[in-house]
Design a protein around this motif. Structure first.
Motif, mmCIF file in Angstrom:
data_model
loop_
_atom_site.group_PDB
_atom_site.id
_atom_site.type_symbol
_atom_site.label_atom_id
_atom_site.label_comp_id
_atom_site.label_asym_id
_atom_site.label_seq_id
_atom_site.Cartn_x
_atom_site.Cartn_y
_atom_site.Cartn_z
ATOM 1 N N ILE A 27 -0.832 1.350 0.831
ATOM 2 C CA ILE A 27 0.617 0.096 0.997
ATOM 3 C C ILE A 27 0.847 0.144 2.491
ATOM 4 O O ILE A 27 1.080 0.494 3.183
ATOM 5 C CB ILE A 27 1.319 1.344 0.219
ATOM 6 C CG1 ILE A 27 1.639 1.910 -1.399
ATOM 7 C CG2 ILE A 27 3.519 0.578 0.475
ATOM 8 C CD1 ILE A 27 2.940 3.077 -1.576
ATOM 9 N N VAL A 28 0.882 -1.539 2.159
ATOM 10 C CA VAL A 28 0.646 -2.192 3.482
ATOM 11 C C VAL A 28 2.667 -2.550 3.976
ATOM 12 O O VAL A 28 2.944 -3.496 2.459
ATOM 13 C CB VAL A 28 0.716 -3.933 3.237
ATOM 14 C CG1 VAL A 28 0.648 -3.732 5.038
ATOM 15 C CG2 VAL A 28 -0.800 -3.397 3.263
ATOM 16 N N PRO A 29 3.687 -1.967 4.046
ATOM 17 C CA PRO A 29 4.873 -2.712 4.343
ATOM 18 C C PRO A 29 4.987 -3.706 5.039
ATOM 19 O O PRO A 29 4.203 -4.820 6.071
ATOM 20 C CB PRO A 29 5.388 -1.705 6.052
ATOM 21 C CG PRO A 29 3.792 -0.293 5.966
ATOM 22 C CD PRO A 29 3.093 -1.432 5.704
ATOM 23 N N VAL B 73 -3.802 -4.693 -13.421
ATOM 24 C CA VAL B 73 -4.628 -4.449 -12.491
ATOM 25 C C VAL B 73 -2.787 -5.092 -12.290
ATOM 26 O O VAL B 73 -2.680 -6.610 -12.119
ATOM 27 C CB VAL B 73 -5.392 -5.222 -11.654
ATOM 28 C CG1 VAL B 73 -5.222 -6.054 -10.671
ATOM 29 C CG2 VAL B 73 -6.496 -5.831 -12.288
ATOM 30 N N GLY B 74 -1.918 -4.397 -11.534
ATOM 31 C CA GLY B 74 -0.622 -4.977 -11.177
ATOM 32 C C GLY B 74 -0.620 -5.008 -9.984
ATOM 33 O O GLY B 74 0.254 -6.385 -9.259
ATOM 34 N N ASP B 75 -0.320 -4.311 -9.159
ATOM 35 C CA ASP B 75 -1.054 -5.272 -7.609
ATOM 36 C C ASP B 75 -2.107 -5.012 -6.697
ATOM 37 O O ASP B 75 -3.383 -4.499 -6.786
ATOM 38 C CB ASP B 75 0.188 -4.385 -7.203
ATOM 39 C CG ASP B 75 0.961 -4.629 -5.426
ATOM 40 O OD1 ASP B 75 1.169 -6.257 -5.430
ATOM 41 O OD2 ASP B 75 0.935 -4.094 -4.488
ATOM 42 N N VAL B 76 -2.642 -5.961 -5.508
ATOM 43 C CA VAL B 76 -4.141 -6.499 -4.733
ATOM 44 C C VAL B 76 -3.213 -6.595 -3.279
ATOM 45 O O VAL B 76 -1.997 -7.129 -3.173
ATOM 46 C CB VAL B 76 -5.020 -6.990 -5.125
ATOM 47 C CG1 VAL B 76 -6.037 -7.047 -4.561
ATOM 48 C CG2 VAL B 76 -5.386 -6.853 -6.045
ATOM 49 N N ARG B 77 -3.533 -5.292 -2.411
ATOM 50 C CA ARG B 77 -2.866 -5.348 -1.387
ATOM 51 C C ARG B 77 -3.875 -4.296 -0.381
ATOM 52 O O ARG B 77 -5.124 -4.159 -0.957
ATOM 53 C CB ARG B 77 -1.424 -4.599 -0.845
ATOM 54 C CG ARG B 77 -2.034 -3.394 -1.910
ATOM 55 C CD ARG B 77 -0.099 -2.304 -2.665
ATOM 56 N NE ARG B 77 -0.595 -1.629 -2.867
ATOM 57 C CZ ARG B 77 -0.474 -1.228 -3.814
ATOM 58 N NH1 ARG B 77 0.655 -1.478 -4.667
ATOM 59 N NH2 ARG B 77 -0.770 0.645 -4.066
ATOM 60 N N GLY B 78 -3.573 -5.144 0.797
ATOM 61 C CA GLY B 78 -4.353 -4.294 1.831
ATOM 62 C C GLY B 78 -5.008 -5.381 3.201
ATOM 63 O O GLY B 78 -4.037 -6.510 3.760
#
Ligand SMILES: Cc1ncc(COP(=O)(O)O)c(C=O)c1O
Length: 455
Positions: free
Chosen positions: A243-245, A371-376
């Motif tokens: 998780i990226v803030p 796929v709900g969310d992609v982050r990074g």
């Protein structure tokens, strides 16, 4: 099942038969009888050897390792320069105990980490053998330097499994159940998990309530500033789900810490050592911690942990903190060459490969209903699977199915959080290997019932 690529490409997977094969089964049987059942094994992989981003199992099956030994082999498996440095050092001096004597590798690595640490202050380094030990060092130092005892950590955080680190950890109940009492004085705040905002906000209407909770609730009730030593935070939450803030979280956190004389401890055990395409995740947010903890990728697989702190904080006297094995010469030699490789090429390469993966992954929520969310950032990427994009109901069983199916197709990926696939390949991963991983995961998501989106 034989991959069509098998004959010509040793850098890509090749699965020769049903998994686990006969030799793997024999090892697993022995392991089941004698090894602690507390280890989590998502699929039956029994590794024999590794080279760059590929590992081979005991039955000759080849896998593409998109875990990097849980974000550890930053330079890939058995990088020739790392192997050479280890062999050279092992032939000369394996152990002397930096606690009691001097050796050059320890001083050289401490100097290098001080130079690399974010911010302009002078730094000092204390060495241990793992991430958890680095955290224990940080907790002790924060208490010692401030004369305060309380610590603020975050829900979803993972900091290790020793009693102090475990007290900060708030990731999964199974990690804590049955082990209390842990160290006292630890309280938790919500983490800025914007896809599932703990305060029900949309990012554009966020007033950084997570930090507001610390400032207006914790500091005014159970963690008064004059008793609070430090706030401990993963700049990107790792085990909690990659998780990226948002940047403003770090700005606010720094303000609250500064105004209250509270130290900021960044746990960069998973996010550091180039994983995000910069040496430290903190750099993406122009954030400067007072204390930083490192391990995992630091020595390409040899055990090493480091607590890097402002020199004016690390003033504890001889005997106050040390470890017999911490910073042994072989691990230090491996770390020095790991850092050289990162600086020479791998930081840039990780940033490039991360962007390459993200270009394709960004389309997934439109392509796949689950796929709900992609982050990074860089090569620290999470893909969160849901039952329904509207309700965002988590889909842990589908995620586990994808991990298992990917394994059967020769791709090693692990989960993070309840329902996220984590992508953390070695930083030397190639474009072709990224393509293979994307194609495989797309097939697995489709096979797990990930219907295409209507639009
Ligand atoms: C952010 C973070 N901190 C600490 C640890 C603990 O490290 P170790 O398992 O080396 O004790 C981990 C391990 O996953 C981690 O991800």
């Amino acid at each position: 099942m034989v991959s069509s690529r098998e004959e010509v490409r040793s850098d890509l997977p090749s699965i020769l038969g049903p998994l686990p094969g006969p030799r793997a089964r024999a090892v697993i049987e022995r392991d089941r009888e004698f090894v602690s059942p507390s280890y989590t094994r998502p699929y039956p992989l029994v590794v024999e050897k590794g080279e760059r981003a590929v590992v081979e199992d005991v039955d000759g099956n080849r896998f593409l390792d998109f875990n990097a030994g849980i974000a550890v082999v930053a330079t890939g498996h058995c990088h020739p320069r790392v192997v050479e440095a280890i062999q050279r050092q092992a032939a000369r001096l394996i152990h002397m105990s930096g606690t009691d004597f001097y050796y050059e590798e320890l001083a050289a690595l401490a100097q290098k980490l001080s130079d690399l640490a974010p911010g302009d202050s002078a730094r000092r380094v204390s060495f241990g053998n793992s991430g958890a030990e680095a955290i224990e060092g940080a907790i002790k130092l924060a208490r010692y330097a401030t004369g305060r005892d309380k610590l603020i950590a975050f829900f979803g955080g993972f900091h290790g499994r020793t009693m102090g680190a475990l007290a900060l950890t708030a990731s999964k109940a199974v990690q804590l159940r049955g082990f209390s009492p842990l160290i006292p004085g630890v309280v938790h705040a919500p983490y800025p998990y914007c896809y599932r905002c703990p305060f029900g906000k949309e990012p554009e209407h966020c007033a950084v309530e997570c930090v507001g909770y610390i400032e207006n609730t914790l500091l005014k009730t159970i963690a008064p500033p004059e008793e609070t030593a430090a706030i401990v935070v993963e700049p990107i939450q790792g085990e909690g789900g990659y998780i990226v803030p948002p940047r403003k979280f770090f700005d606010e956190l720094a303000r609250v810490a500064r105004q209250n004389g509270i130290l900021l401890i960044f746990d960069e055990v998973q996010s550091g050592m180039g994983r995000t395409g910069r040496m430290w995740a903190a750099e993406h947010f122009d954030a400067v911690p007072d204390i930083m903890t490192l391990a995992k990728g630091i020595a390409s697989g040899l055990p090493l942990g480091a607590t890097v702190a402002r020199a004016d904080l690390m003033t504890w006297p001889p005997g106050a903190h040390a470890s017999t094995f911490g910073g042994n010469p072989v691990s230090c030699a491996a770390a020095l060459v790991t850092i050289a490789l990162l600086e020479e090429e791998l930081l840039n390469h990780a940033a490039r490969m991360g962007a390459y993966l993200m270009e394709r992954l960004r389309e997934w929520p439109r392509r796949f209903a689950m796929v709900g969310d992609v982050r990074g950032l860089g090569l620290m990427i999470g893909v969160e699977l849901v039952r329904d994009q509207e309700t965002r109901q988590k889909a842990p069983e589908l995620r586990d199915q994808v991990l298992r199916q990917a394994f059967e197709r020769g791709l090693l990926v692990l989960g993070a959080g309840e329902n996220t696939i984590r992508l953390s390949p070695p930083l030397i991963v190639s474009r072709d290997q990224c393509d293979f991983a994307m194609e495989t995961l797309e097939e697995c998501i489709a096979a797990a019932g990930g219907s295409a989106c209507q639009s």
